[in-house]
Design an enzyme around this catalytic site. Sequence first.
Site, PDB file in Angstrom:
ATOM      1  N   GLU A   1     -14.715  15.530  12.922  1.00  0.00           N
ATOM      2  CA  GLU A   1     -13.893  14.752  13.853  1.00  0.00           C
ATOM      3  C   GLU A   1     -14.680  14.493  15.133  1.00  0.00           C
ATOM      4  OE1 GLU A   1     -11.639  12.630  15.920  1.00  0.00           O
ATOM      5  OE2 GLU A   1     -10.775  13.195  13.976  1.00  0.00           O
TER       6      GLU A   1
ATOM      7  N   ILE B   1       0.827  -1.205   0.000  1.00  0.00           N
ATOM      8  CA  ILE B   1       0.000   0.000   0.000  1.00  0.00           C
ATOM      9  C   ILE B   1       0.864   1.259   0.000  1.00  0.00           C
ATOM     10  CG2 ILE B   1      -1.630   1.359   1.385  1.00  0.00           C
ATOM     11  CD1 ILE B   1      -2.894  -0.955  -0.114  1.00  0.00           C
TER      12      ILE B   1
ATOM     13  N   HIS C   1      24.002  27.734  10.534  1.00  0.00           N
ATOM     14  CA  HIS C   1      23.234  28.961  10.313  1.00  0.00           C
ATOM     15  C   HIS C   1      23.429  29.429   8.877  1.00  0.00           C
ATOM     16  CE1 HIS C   1      21.532  32.942  11.100  1.00  0.00           C
ATOM     17  NE2 HIS C   1      22.567  33.440  10.437  1.00  0.00           N
TER      18      HIS C   1
ATOM     19  N   GLY D   1     -12.924  12.200   9.718  1.00  0.00           N
ATOM     20  CA  GLY D   1     -11.690  11.777  10.377  1.00  0.00           C
ATOM     21  C   GLY D   1     -10.577  12.766  10.114  1.00  0.00           C
TER      22      GLY D   1
END
Length: 481
Positions: A218, A41, A460, A195
């Site tokens: 939900e 799947i 950074h 859902g």
Amino acid sequence: MAENYDVIIIGSGPGGYVTAVRSAQLGFKTAIVEREHLGGICLNWGCIPTKALLRSAEIKHYADHPGAYGLKIDGTVSADMAAVVDRSRKVSLRLNGGVGFLMKKNKVDVIWGEAKLGKAGEVVVSKTAKKPMEPQPPVPKGTKGEGTYTAKHVIVATGARPRVLPGLEPDGKLVWTYFEAMVPPEMPKSLVVVGSGAIGIEFAHFYRTMGAEVTVVEVLPQIMPVEDAEVSKFAQKQFEKQGMKFLLEAKVTKVEKGANSVTAHVQKKDGTVEKITAERMISAVGVQGNIENLGLEALGVKTDRGCIAVDGYGRTNVPGIYAIGDVAGPPMLAHKAEHEGVICIEKIAKFPGVHALDKSKIPGCTYCSPQVASVGLTEAKAKEAGYDIRVGRFQFGANGKAIALGEDQGFIKTIFDKKTGQLLGAHMVGAEVTELIQGFVVAMNLETTEEELMHTVFPHPTLSEMMKESVLDAYGRALNA
């Protein structure tokens, strides 16, 4: 006479094929049984093709807002749904072929058909009854098929399928599972998603970005229920800004079907019922393990809540039979299946240093916008467990790279045991957090303390700097907030 192997694996999803590769590396004569498509799947109808769809949605989003980056696009941007879907399917097909290559490279025999456990150590393979949803690649010459095979060790890796609730049965036309949602014949103008877990939210985000009106229903008080409440609340606000609608603590009690629409009767917390009409509905109420028709009952293999019961090494209560991945229970994640499979086969091989799977250190990711990623305990769960905690947060809006990217909405949250400095959990919402979470996963695996994280040098300008700043903030030492 039945052909004999050291190891036979039933199912070729991420857990199954990775286990097969590792089994072969360990010197076992290995075979894998697959009824439909290599990669299972995840590669064909889940993790990978959905990310291809979401990438198309992401590009469309940027094209819809060029002014935010000092650019101008003359004319309107529209989605060619057929082309979007075709790209997604081609991505899956490419990876499907890659799994076949790995099997050949590692000398793993592929047996095509439906597998069933016979007597101890026996696997009976019959012709596949399941009809695939789309044409499959031709079966390579020389591969095996129907027959009886034996092995000392049989590993079940049959995965899971969409859970179906009474009254929300998918019909392939008006009510979809994620299968149909991935290959829509045309773009629906409106959608109800039942859902709000990872699957539901990802599809809600995709279709909303493509222009559909989307309402999410939900039953619990927050979207993405497994996530930290603070993260879920923030994500919901961002989704609402994008035009999504949410009904929480609500459930669909009835579905009426029209010629080209569905009407959902949604019962809300106060008992009132709201009717929502949309062109299509997606049922995304979870998944359940594929444990049927495997012969488990006859052999006495124990199951628990629709999954095969196993220990930390994938062992069932019946010697010689193992289970890994979704069929072995939550969390139902591809990366969990892969790691679980490696642990299982290495334990069988008595490979040194094998440890039982620690599910508390498995990251979860949702690939919407903003992305959501997490590992370990939420703030609420940490308190429930009795920890005295320190919590650190750092906002995307205070990070130079995030601002430069035009992605300044989000935050990183870290939770520490105040007594020991142990990292208990990390929760992220914002751009590329699914790529950042592994840093905290590594830290938790190495039992890294807050002091060690504070003394780690982050590059950074990067988004990853926020991870360190969140740690510093938990101890009142943030430098850029």
